[in-house]
Design a protein around this motif. Structure first.
Motif, PDB file in Angstrom:
ATOM      1  N   ALA A   7      -1.207   3.450  -6.101  1.00  0.00           N
ATOM      2  CA  ALA A   7      -2.565   2.994  -6.425  1.00  0.00           C
ATOM      3  C   ALA A   7      -2.715   1.494  -6.199  1.00  0.00           C
ATOM      4  CB  ALA A   7      -2.919   3.359  -7.866  1.00  0.00           C
ATOM      5  N   ALA A   8      -1.724   0.716  -6.640  1.00  0.00           N
ATOM      6  CA  ALA A   8      -1.795  -0.728  -6.422  1.00  0.00           C
ATOM      7  C   ALA A   8      -1.845  -1.034  -4.934  1.00  0.00           C
ATOM      8  CB  ALA A   8      -0.604  -1.421  -7.076  1.00  0.00           C
ATOM      9  N   GLY A   9      -1.049  -0.300  -4.158  1.00  0.00           N
ATOM     10  CA  GLY A   9      -1.052  -0.497  -2.711  1.00  0.00           C
ATOM     11  C   GLY A   9      -2.393  -0.154  -2.093  1.00  0.00           C
ATOM     12  N   GLU A  10      -2.996   0.935  -2.547  1.00  0.00           N
ATOM     13  CA  GLU A  10      -4.298   1.327  -2.007  1.00  0.00           C
ATOM     14  C   GLU A  10      -5.385   0.323  -2.397  1.00  0.00           C
ATOM     15  OE1 GLU A  10      -3.611   6.179  -1.748  1.00  0.00           O
ATOM     16  OE2 GLU A  10      -4.763   5.331  -3.414  1.00  0.00           O
ATOM     17  N   LEU A  11      -5.306  -0.213  -3.609  1.00  0.00           N
ATOM     18  CA  LEU A  11      -6.273  -1.229  -4.016  1.00  0.00           C
ATOM     19  C   LEU A  11      -6.122  -2.496  -3.163  1.00  0.00           C
ATOM     20  CD1 LEU A  11      -6.070  -0.697  -7.864  1.00  0.00           C
ATOM     21  CD2 LEU A  11      -8.155  -0.524  -6.493  1.00  0.00           C
ATOM     22  N   ALA A  12      -4.872  -2.848  -2.848  1.00  0.00           N
ATOM     23  CA  ALA A  12      -4.641  -3.997  -1.969  1.00  0.00           C
ATOM     24  C   ALA A  12      -5.229  -3.749  -0.584  1.00  0.00           C
ATOM     25  CB  ALA A  12      -3.148  -4.293  -1.878  1.00  0.00           C
ATOM     26  N   GLU A  13      -5.088  -2.526  -0.093  1.00  0.00           N
ATOM     27  CA  GLU A  13      -5.651  -2.181   1.210  1.00  0.00           C
ATOM     28  C   GLU A  13      -7.168  -2.263   1.206  1.00  0.00           C
ATOM     29  OE1 GLU A  13      -4.050   1.685   1.910  1.00  0.00           O
ATOM     30  OE2 GLU A  13      -2.138   0.916   2.722  1.00  0.00           O
ATOM     31  N   GLY A  60      -8.735  -4.611  -0.186  1.00  0.00           N
ATOM     32  CA  GLY A  60      -9.087  -6.016  -0.228  1.00  0.00           C
ATOM     33  C   GLY A  60      -8.975  -6.660  -1.590  1.00  0.00           C
ATOM     34  N   MET A  61      -8.386  -5.958  -2.557  1.00  0.00           N
ATOM     35  CA  MET A  61      -8.227  -6.523  -3.892  1.00  0.00           C
ATOM     36  C   MET A  61      -6.901  -7.285  -4.004  1.00  0.00           C
ATOM     37  SD  MET A  61     -11.010  -5.345  -4.817  1.00  0.00           S
ATOM     38  CE  MET A  61     -12.074  -4.076  -4.124  1.00  0.00           C
ATOM     39  N   ARG A  62      -6.847  -8.186  -4.950  1.00  0.00           N
ATOM     40  CA  ARG A  62      -5.582  -8.846  -5.291  1.00  0.00           C
ATOM     41  C   ARG A  62      -4.923  -7.984  -6.354  1.00  0.00           C
ATOM     42  NH1 ARG A  62      -3.790 -12.799  -8.794  1.00  0.00           N
ATOM     43  NH2 ARG A  62      -5.867 -13.298  -9.593  1.00  0.00           N
ATOM     44  N   ALA A  63      -4.144  -7.026  -5.907  1.00  0.00           N
ATOM     45  CA  ALA A  63      -3.615  -5.989  -6.788  1.00  0.00           C
ATOM     46  C   ALA A  63      -2.271  -6.371  -7.385  1.00  0.00           C
ATOM     47  CB  ALA A  63      -3.480  -4.672  -6.030  1.00  0.00           C
ATOM     48  N   ILE A  64      -2.142  -6.109  -8.681  1.00  0.00           N
ATOM     49  CA  ILE A  64      -0.901  -6.355  -9.418  1.00  0.00           C
ATOM     50  C   ILE A  64      -0.467  -5.033 -10.039  1.00  0.00           C
ATOM     51  CG2 ILE A  64       0.172  -7.637 -11.305  1.00  0.00           C
ATOM     52  CD1 ILE A  64      -2.246  -9.640 -10.972  1.00  0.00           C
ATOM     53  N   GLY A  65       0.729  -4.600  -9.730  1.00  0.00           N
ATOM     54  CA  GLY A  65       1.271  -3.386 -10.327  1.00  0.00           C
ATOM     55  C   GLY A  65       2.294  -3.749 -11.390  1.00  0.00           C
ATOM     56  N   VAL A  66       2.158  -3.156 -12.566  1.00  0.00           N
ATOM     57  CA  VAL A  66       3.071  -3.442 -13.675  1.00  0.00           C
ATOM     58  C   VAL A  66       3.705  -2.147 -14.148  1.00  0.00           C
ATOM     59  CG1 VAL A  66       3.255  -4.300 -16.039  1.00  0.00           C
ATOM     60  CG2 VAL A  66       1.753  -5.458 -14.423  1.00  0.00           C
ATOM     61  N   ASP A  67       5.007  -2.185 -14.334  1.00  0.00           N
ATOM     62  CA  ASP A  67       5.712  -1.011 -14.845  1.00  0.00           C
ATOM     63  C   ASP A  67       6.903  -1.469 -15.680  1.00  0.00           C
ATOM     64  OD1 ASP A  67       5.548   2.173 -13.862  1.00  0.00           O
ATOM     65  OD2 ASP A  67       7.432   1.589 -14.807  1.00  0.00           O
ATOM     66  N   VAL A  68       7.237  -0.672 -16.691  1.00  0.00           N
ATOM     67  CA  VAL A  68       8.360  -1.012 -17.560  1.00  0.00           C
ATOM     68  C   VAL A  68       9.705  -0.659 -16.932  1.00  0.00           C
ATOM     69  CG1 VAL A  68       8.486   1.182 -18.811  1.00  0.00           C
ATOM     70  CG2 VAL A  68       9.079  -0.943 -19.988  1.00  0.00           C
ATOM     71  N   SER A  69       9.675   0.179 -15.887  1.00  0.00           N
ATOM     72  CA  SER A  69      10.900   0.652 -15.259  1.00  0.00           C
ATOM     73  C   SER A  69      11.302  -0.239 -14.085  1.00  0.00           C
ATOM     74  CB  SER A  69      10.714   2.094 -14.764  1.00  0.00           C
ATOM     75  OG  SER A  69      11.760   2.464 -13.889  1.00  0.00           O
ATOM     76  N   GLU A  70      12.493  -0.830 -14.163  1.00  0.00           N
ATOM     77  CA  GLU A  70      12.997  -1.636 -13.048  1.00  0.00           C
ATOM     78  C   GLU A  70      13.145  -0.784 -11.792  1.00  0.00           C
ATOM     79  OE1 GLU A  70      16.557  -3.692 -14.045  1.00  0.00           O
ATOM     80  OE2 GLU A  70      15.706  -4.708 -15.786  1.00  0.00           O
ATOM     81  N   GLN A  71      13.542   0.475 -11.963  1.00  0.00           N
ATOM     82  CA  GLN A  71      13.729   1.352 -10.819  1.00  0.00           C
ATOM     83  C   GLN A  71      12.393   1.650 -10.129  1.00  0.00           C
ATOM     84  OE1 GLN A  71      16.027   4.829 -11.785  1.00  0.00           O
ATOM     85  NE2 GLN A  71      16.065   5.601  -9.702  1.00  0.00           N
ATOM     86  N   MET A  72      11.342   1.847 -10.918  1.00  0.00           N
ATOM     87  CA  MET A  72      10.019   2.082 -10.344  1.00  0.00           C
ATOM     88  C   MET A  72       9.537   0.838  -9.590  1.00  0.00           C
ATOM     89  SD  MET A  72       8.603   5.070 -10.728  1.00  0.00           S
ATOM     90  CE  MET A  72       8.561   6.557 -11.756  1.00  0.00           C
ATOM     91  N   ILE A  73       9.705  -0.323 -10.190  1.00  0.00           N
ATOM     92  CA  ILE A  73       9.277  -1.550  -9.530  1.00  0.00           C
ATOM     93  C   ILE A  73      10.048  -1.757  -8.234  1.00  0.00           C
ATOM     94  CG2 ILE A  73       9.293  -4.070  -9.718  1.00  0.00           C
ATOM     95  CD1 ILE A  73       7.001  -2.785 -11.229  1.00  0.00           C
ATOM     96  N   ALA A  74      11.342  -1.473  -8.246  1.00  0.00           N
ATOM     97  CA  ALA A  74      12.146  -1.591  -7.027  1.00  0.00           C
ATOM     98  C   ALA A  74      11.649  -0.635  -5.950  1.00  0.00           C
ATOM     99  CB  ALA A  74      13.617  -1.333  -7.339  1.00  0.00           C
ATOM    100  N   ALA A  75      11.304   0.597  -6.354  1.00  0.00           N
ATOM    101  CA  ALA A  75      10.799   1.583  -5.400  1.00  0.00           C
ATOM    102  C   ALA A  75       9.464   1.138  -4.821  1.00  0.00           C
ATOM    103  CB  ALA A  75      10.654   2.941  -6.086  1.00  0.00           C
ATOM    104  N   ALA A  76       8.596   0.585  -5.672  1.00  0.00           N
ATOM    105  CA  ALA A  76       7.284   0.118  -5.203  1.00  0.00           C
ATOM    106  C   ALA A  76       7.445  -1.012  -4.195  1.00  0.00           C
ATOM    107  CB  ALA A  76       6.441  -0.334  -6.390  1.00  0.00           C
ATOM    108  N   ARG A  77       8.320  -1.962  -4.509  1.00  0.00           N
ATOM    109  CA  ARG A  77       8.533  -3.090  -3.587  1.00  0.00           C
ATOM    110  C   ARG A  77       9.130  -2.621  -2.269  1.00  0.00           C
ATOM    111  NH1 ARG A  77      11.028  -7.006  -8.326  1.00  0.00           N
ATOM    112  NH2 ARG A  77       9.028  -7.833  -9.086  1.00  0.00           N
ATOM    113  N   ALA A  78      10.015  -1.618  -2.338  1.00  0.00           N
ATOM    114  CA  ALA A  78      10.686  -1.131  -1.136  1.00  0.00           C
ATOM    115  C   ALA A  78       9.720  -0.424  -0.183  1.00  0.00           C
ATOM    116  CB  ALA A  78      11.820  -0.183  -1.516  1.00  0.00           C
ATOM    117  N   ARG A  79       8.597   0.056  -0.705  1.00  0.00           N
ATOM    118  CA  ARG A  79       7.659   0.803   0.129  1.00  0.00           C
ATOM    119  C   ARG A  79       6.731  -0.110   0.934  1.00  0.00           C
ATOM    120  NH1 ARG A  79       6.273   6.486  -2.926  1.00  0.00           N
ATOM    121  NH2 ARG A  79       8.457   7.072  -3.202  1.00  0.00           N
ATOM    122  N   GLY A  80       6.819  -1.396   0.678  1.00  0.00           N
ATOM    123  CA  GLY A  80       6.081  -2.337   1.514  1.00  0.00           C
ATOM    124  C   GLY A  80       4.603  -2.449   1.215  1.00  0.00           C
TER     125      GLY A  80
END
Length: 260
Positions: free
Chosen positions: A60-66, A68-88
């Motif tokens: 969702a954060a990625g789609e919001l960025a697409e 044209g929004m300045r999207a910030i994704g927040v999650d408590v899971s380090e693994q989820m955040i790592a996965a999100a960053r890895a997807r580009g």
């Protein structure tokens, strides 16, 4: 979607399984349409800052960025955040909790939380935090399922009812979605509106949802191991014969922080 620190922690394998399940669900047309509706309800102008709380693997954060929004994704899971960053995704992903967001006062004009509030022991505190990070006039959108209201076709409706309610009882706040309107009003939000959407799933890709609720019910002692095996076998047979039926009611609430 992920969890807050008030929810039980998950193992890396469990998080990977959750990511796979979310990926399967998120690619369904109904799920994509529901996400799009939440973006519409945010009513953001291009370049606006928006936070997606419990962002999971970042779709969702990625789609919001697409968009044209300045999207910030927040999650408590380090693994989820790592996965999100890895997807580009072209979004800013940060480790953080729904009750203590890594944002300044009034930093964003949009707040989105998808399938998050049922994990929170104190949803009122989460909305107080949402109001803190929202600029005056900023909008919040909450979306989630009602865990008590899953509809599953089965030859044994009584057993199915037991399984559904037993699984719901394991959720921190299984009926949070039906409380969205009251929670938002109590938190001082205005222009509160709620929509209902029912997701109908017949695709065997979501069979793990059904097997998962049966296993959870058995683990909780609500049904026997024999009942678990028989019910799962029926659902597997239904999926193989294109006869699986799962309907889940989702509630979408939107509101605004007062302009003053």
């Amino acid at each position: 979607m992920s969890t807050s620190s008030s929810a039980p922690s998950t193992t890396p394998d469990q998080t990977e399984a959750l990511i796979r399940l979310l990926d399967a669900a998120d690619t369904l047309p109904a799920a994509a349409a529901l996400r799009t509706r939440t973006y519409e309800l945010l009513a953001l102008k291009e370049g606006a800052a928006v936070v997606d709380v419990g962002c999971g693997a970042g779709r969702a954060a990625g789609e919001l960025a697409e968009r044209g929004m300045r999207a910030i994704g927040v999650d408590v899971s380090e693994q989820m955040i790592a996965a999100a960053r890895a997807r580009g995704w072209r979004a800013d992903f940060r480790l953080g909790d729904a009750l203590d967001l890594p944002l300044g006062d009034g930093e964003v004009t949009g707040y989105r939380a998808d399938k998050v509030f049922h994990e929170l022991a104190d949803p009122a505190a989460a909305l107080a935090e949402a109001r803190r990070v929202l600029a005056p006039g900023g909008r919040a959108v909450l979306v989630g399922q009602d865990w008590d209201a899953y509809v599953v076709d089965s030859a044994d409706p009584a057993l199915t009812r037991t399984i559904v309610h037993a699984r719901a009882d394991l959720v921190t706040a299984p009926r949070a979605a039906r409380r969205y309107r009251s929670l938002l009003l109590d938190a001082g939000f205005v222009d509160v509106a709620v929509e209902a959407r029912t997701g109908v799933f017949t695709d065997g890709r979501l069979l793990p949802v059904l097997t998962g609720i049966a296993r959870a019910a058995a683990a909780a002692g609500a049904i026997t191991a024999e009942q678990e095996r028989a019910w799962i076998a029926e659902q597997e047979e239904r999926a193989a014969k294109d006869r699986m039926f799962l309907a889940i009611p989702f509630f979408v609430a939107s509101a605004a922080r007062p302009a003053r």
